[in-house]
Motif scaffolding. Structure first.
Motif, PDB file in Angstrom:
ATOM      1  N   ARG A  39       0.868  -1.178   0.000  1.00  6.71           N
ATOM      2  CA  ARG A  39       0.000   0.000   0.000  1.00  6.71           C
ATOM      3  C   ARG A  39       0.908   1.233   0.000  1.00  6.71           C
ATOM      4  NH1 ARG A  39      -5.196   0.254   1.399  1.00  6.71           N
ATOM      5  NH2 ARG A  39      -5.107  -1.831   2.297  1.00  6.71           N
ATOM      6  N   PRO A  40       0.762   2.119  -0.995  1.00  4.84           N
ATOM      7  CA  PRO A  40       1.670   3.274  -1.083  1.00  4.84           C
ATOM      8  C   PRO A  40       1.673   4.151   0.174  1.00  4.84           C
ATOM      9  CG  PRO A  40       0.339   3.108  -3.065  1.00  4.84           C
ATOM     10  CD  PRO A  40      -0.199   2.106  -2.089  1.00  4.84           C
ATOM     11  N   ARG A  41       0.514   4.427   0.734  1.00  4.06           N
ATOM     12  CA  ARG A  41       0.411   5.246   1.949  1.00  4.06           C
ATOM     13  C   ARG A  41      -0.451   4.512   2.959  1.00  4.06           C
ATOM     14  NH1 ARG A  41       3.081   9.494   2.295  1.00  4.06           N
ATOM     15  NH2 ARG A  41       3.547  10.763   0.503  1.00  4.06           N
ATOM     16  N   CYS A  42      -0.025   4.560   4.203  1.00  8.77           N
ATOM     17  CA  CYS A  42      -0.817   3.952   5.279  1.00  8.77           C
ATOM     18  C   CYS A  42      -2.116   4.733   5.435  1.00  8.77           C
ATOM     19  CB  CYS A  42      -0.035   3.978   6.584  1.00  8.77           C
ATOM     20  SG  CYS A  42      -0.971   3.375   8.007  1.00  8.77           S
ATOM     21  N   GLU A  43      -3.224   4.012   5.504  1.00  7.65           N
ATOM     22  CA  GLU A  43      -4.520   4.685   5.635  1.00  7.65           C
ATOM     23  C   GLU A  43      -4.734   5.261   7.026  1.00  7.65           C
ATOM     24  OE1 GLU A  43      -5.496   0.329   6.630  1.00  7.65           O
ATOM     25  OE2 GLU A  43      -4.123   1.387   5.315  1.00  7.65           O
ATOM     26  N   ILE A  44      -3.934   4.873   8.000  1.00  4.94           N
ATOM     27  CA  ILE A  44      -4.063   5.383   9.368  1.00  4.94           C
ATOM     28  C   ILE A  44      -3.135   6.586   9.609  1.00  4.94           C
ATOM     29  CG2 ILE A  44      -3.903   4.820  11.827  1.00  4.94           C
ATOM     30  CD1 ILE A  44      -6.141   3.296  10.372  1.00  4.94           C
ATOM     31  N   CYS A  45      -1.837   6.373   9.391  1.00  6.90           N
ATOM     32  CA  CYS A  45      -0.879   7.437   9.728  1.00  6.90           C
ATOM     33  C   CYS A  45      -0.363   8.209   8.515  1.00  6.90           C
ATOM     34  CB  CYS A  45       0.300   6.860  10.508  1.00  6.90           C
ATOM     35  SG  CYS A  45       1.382   5.782   9.549  1.00  6.90           S
ATOM     36  N   GLY A  46      -0.647   7.732   7.309  1.00  7.65           N
ATOM     37  CA  GLY A  46      -0.206   8.424   6.108  1.00  7.65           C
ATOM     38  C   GLY A  46       1.253   8.205   5.737  1.00  7.65           C
ATOM     39  N   HIS A  47       1.931   7.282   6.415  1.00  6.67           N
ATOM     40  CA  HIS A  47       3.345   7.027   6.140  1.00  6.67           C
ATOM     41  C   HIS A  47       3.523   6.470   4.728  1.00  6.67           C
ATOM     42  CE1 HIS A  47       7.518   6.281   7.123  1.00  6.67           C
ATOM     43  NE2 HIS A  47       7.389   5.053   6.650  1.00  6.67           N
ATOM     44  N   ASP A  48       4.569   6.914   4.034  1.00  2.00           N
ATOM     45  CA  ASP A  48       4.863   6.468   2.672  1.00  2.00           C
ATOM     46  C   ASP A  48       5.622   5.143   2.711  1.00  2.00           C
ATOM     47  OD1 ASP A  48       5.421   6.215  -0.018  1.00  2.00           O
ATOM     48  OD2 ASP A  48       6.978   7.750  -0.024  1.00  2.00           O
ATOM     49  N   ASN A  49       4.893   4.042   2.572  1.00  2.00           N
ATOM     50  CA  ASN A  49       5.527   2.727   2.584  1.00  2.00           C
ATOM     51  C   ASN A  49       6.080   2.323   1.228  1.00  2.00           C
ATOM     52  OD1 ASN A  49       5.141   2.043   5.336  1.00  2.00           O
ATOM     53  ND2 ASN A  49       2.983   1.676   4.916  1.00  2.00           N
ATOM     54  N   SER A  50       5.794   3.098   0.190  1.00  2.00           N
ATOM     55  CA  SER A  50       6.297   2.766  -1.142  1.00  2.00           C
ATOM     56  C   SER A  50       7.784   3.086  -1.279  1.00  2.00           C
ATOM     57  CB  SER A  50       5.509   3.527  -2.212  1.00  2.00           C
ATOM     58  OG  SER A  50       5.743   4.913  -2.113  1.00  2.00           O
ATOM     59  N   GLN A  51       8.357   3.762  -0.321  1.00  2.00           N
ATOM     60  CA  GLN A  51       9.763   4.153  -0.401  1.00  2.00           C
ATOM     61  C   GLN A  51      10.731   3.021  -0.043  1.00  2.00           C
ATOM     62  OE1 GLN A  51      11.044   7.045   2.545  1.00  2.00           O
ATOM     63  NE2 GLN A  51       9.384   6.422   3.895  1.00  2.00           N
ATOM     64  N   TYR A  52      10.217   1.904   0.419  1.00  2.00           N
ATOM     65  CA  TYR A  52      11.086   0.804   0.846  1.00  2.00           C
ATOM     66  C   TYR A  52      11.142  -0.262  -0.242  1.00  2.00           C
ATOM     67  CZ  TYR A  52      10.072   3.216   5.161  1.00  2.00           C
ATOM     68  OH  TYR A  52       9.902   4.184   6.109  1.00  2.00           O
ATOM     69  N   PRO A  53      12.257  -0.320  -0.981  1.00  3.95           N
ATOM     70  CA  PRO A  53      12.360  -1.260  -2.097  1.00  3.95           C
ATOM     71  C   PRO A  53      12.717  -2.675  -1.627  1.00  3.95           C
ATOM     72  CG  PRO A  53      14.353   0.040  -1.955  1.00  3.95           C
ATOM     73  CD  PRO A  53      13.421   0.539  -0.871  1.00  3.95           C
ATOM     74  N   ALA A  54      11.718  -3.506  -1.430  1.00  4.89           N
ATOM     75  CA  ALA A  54      11.972  -4.867  -0.968  1.00  4.89           C
ATOM     76  C   ALA A  54      12.636  -5.704  -2.065  1.00  4.89           C
ATOM     77  CB  ALA A  54      10.667  -5.512  -0.504  1.00  4.89           C
ATOM     78  N   ASP A  55      12.301  -5.462  -3.327  1.00  3.85           N
ATOM     79  CA  ASP A  55      12.910  -6.093  -4.499  1.00  3.85           C
ATOM     80  C   ASP A  55      13.101  -7.601  -4.381  1.00  3.85           C
ATOM     81  OD1 ASP A  55      12.934  -3.577  -5.646  1.00  3.85           O
ATOM     82  OD2 ASP A  55      14.990  -3.150  -5.043  1.00  3.85           O
ATOM     83  N   ASP A  56      14.368  -8.061  -4.416  1.00  5.50           N
ATOM     84  CA  ASP A  56      14.658  -9.493  -4.480  1.00  5.50           C
ATOM     85  C   ASP A  56      14.865 -10.146  -3.117  1.00  5.50           C
ATOM     86  OD1 ASP A  56      14.570  -9.403  -7.235  1.00  5.50           O
ATOM     87  OD2 ASP A  56      16.718  -9.042  -7.444  1.00  5.50           O
ATOM     88  N   ALA A  57      14.920  -9.385  -2.063  1.00  9.79           N
ATOM     89  CA  ALA A  57      15.188  -9.961  -0.741  1.00  9.79           C
ATOM     90  C   ALA A  57      14.102 -10.932  -0.272  1.00  9.79           C
ATOM     91  CB  ALA A  57      15.411  -8.861   0.286  1.00  9.79           C
ATOM     92  N   PRO A  58      12.802 -10.602  -0.379  1.00  5.03           N
ATOM     93  CA  PRO A  58      11.783 -11.529   0.122  1.00  5.03           C
ATOM     94  C   PRO A  58      11.815 -12.919  -0.527  1.00  5.03           C
ATOM     95  CG  PRO A  58      10.841  -9.361  -0.122  1.00  5.03           C
ATOM     96  CD  PRO A  58      12.206  -9.310  -0.745  1.00  5.03           C
ATOM     97  N   PRO A  59      11.896 -13.030  -1.875  1.00  6.93           N
ATOM     98  CA  PRO A  59      11.982 -14.382  -2.444  1.00  6.93           C
ATOM     99  C   PRO A  59      13.245 -15.121  -1.997  1.00  6.93           C
ATOM    100  CG  PRO A  59      11.462 -12.800  -4.168  1.00  6.93           C
ATOM    101  CD  PRO A  59      11.738 -12.023  -2.914  1.00  6.93           C
ATOM    102  N   TYR A  60      14.356 -14.394  -1.934  1.00  8.48           N
ATOM    103  CA  TYR A  60      15.606 -15.014  -1.509  1.00  8.48           C
ATOM    104  C   TYR A  60      15.489 -15.569  -0.087  1.00  8.48           C
ATOM    105  CZ  TYR A  60      20.404 -15.572  -0.018  1.00  8.48           C
ATOM    106  OH  TYR A  60      21.554 -16.096   0.494  1.00  8.48           O
ATOM    107  N   PHE A  61      15.002 -14.753   0.838  1.00 14.41           N
ATOM    108  CA  PHE A  61      14.881 -15.203   2.223  1.00 14.41           C
ATOM    109  C   PHE A  61      13.840 -16.307   2.375  1.00 14.41           C
ATOM    110  CE2 PHE A  61      16.583 -10.832   3.369  1.00 14.41           C
ATOM    111  CZ  PHE A  61      17.844 -11.313   3.680  1.00 14.41           C
ATOM    112  N   THR A  62      12.772 -16.236   1.596  1.00 12.70           N
ATOM    113  CA  THR A  62      11.746 -17.282   1.660  1.00 12.70           C
ATOM    114  C   THR A  62      12.319 -18.613   1.201  1.00 12.70           C
ATOM    115  OG1 THR A  62      10.015 -15.655   1.265  1.00 12.70           O
ATOM    116  CG2 THR A  62       9.435 -17.952   0.889  1.00 12.70           C
ATOM    117  N   ILE A  63      13.050 -18.606   0.103  1.00  7.60           N
ATOM    118  CA  ILE A  63      13.682 -19.837  -0.390  1.00  7.60           C
ATOM    119  C   ILE A  63      14.698 -20.346   0.628  1.00  7.60           C
ATOM    120  CG2 ILE A  63      15.247 -20.752  -2.158  1.00  7.60           C
ATOM    121  CD1 ILE A  63      13.774 -18.864  -4.145  1.00  7.60           C
ATOM    122  N   LEU A  64      15.429 -19.437   1.229  1.00 10.27           N
ATOM    123  CA  LEU A  64      16.412 -19.812   2.246  1.00 10.27           C
ATOM    124  C   LEU A  64      15.731 -20.490   3.438  1.00 10.27           C
ATOM    125  CD1 LEU A  64      19.522 -19.361   2.696  1.00 10.27           C
ATOM    126  CD2 LEU A  64      18.865 -17.449   4.133  1.00 10.27           C
TER     127      LEU A  64
END
Length: 124
Positions: A39-64
């Motif tokens: 979600r680009p912006r939190c509906e409660i606090c308005g924080h910009d969560n789109s600024q955190y590039p998770a990219d390839d880390a989640p699949p890598y850690f999940t496979i690990l």
């Protein structure tokens, strides 16, 4: 510009909030709009969560995680070595696929939470 090092508490807080699919900033809003869509912006606090590039880390850690906690221990069971390969794959692959797909959003949320805690700057 000096940046303050993250505390263990903030990293753990971000990790827990993100893994639960909550906004890492407030812990109340939802982090995802869909299965893996942040979600680009939190509906409660308005924080910009789109600024955190998770990219390839989640699949890598999940496979690990799945590889080390499930696949490696499976090798000690006798049926892996004695049953026909096709049958072993038919028995094991659906469970591994389901586990991987279940863990992926949890791990992605945790990665976003850690990026929030360490103050990952927006990508340029």
């Amino acid at each position: 510009m000096s940046q303050q090092a993250p505390t263990a508490g903030s990293v753990l807080t971000g990790l827990k909030r993100g893994a639960r699919g909550q906004c890492p900033n407030c812990g109340k809003g939802q982090l995802f709009t869909a299965y893996l869509k942040i979600r680009p912006r939190c509906e409660i606090c308005g924080h910009d969560n789109s600024q955190y590039p998770a990219d390839d880390a989640p699949p890598y850690f999940t496979i690990l995680i799945v590889g080390h906690l499930v696949v490696a221990p499976l090798l000690i069971f006798q049926f892996i070595w004695t049953l026909p390969t096709g049958l072993v794959l038919a028995l094991v692959m659906p469970a591994l696929a389901a586990l991987t797909l279940t863990l992926l959003p949890v791990v992605k949320g945790a990665v976003v939470g850690v990026l929030w805690a360490v103050g990952k700057p927006p990508h340029s």
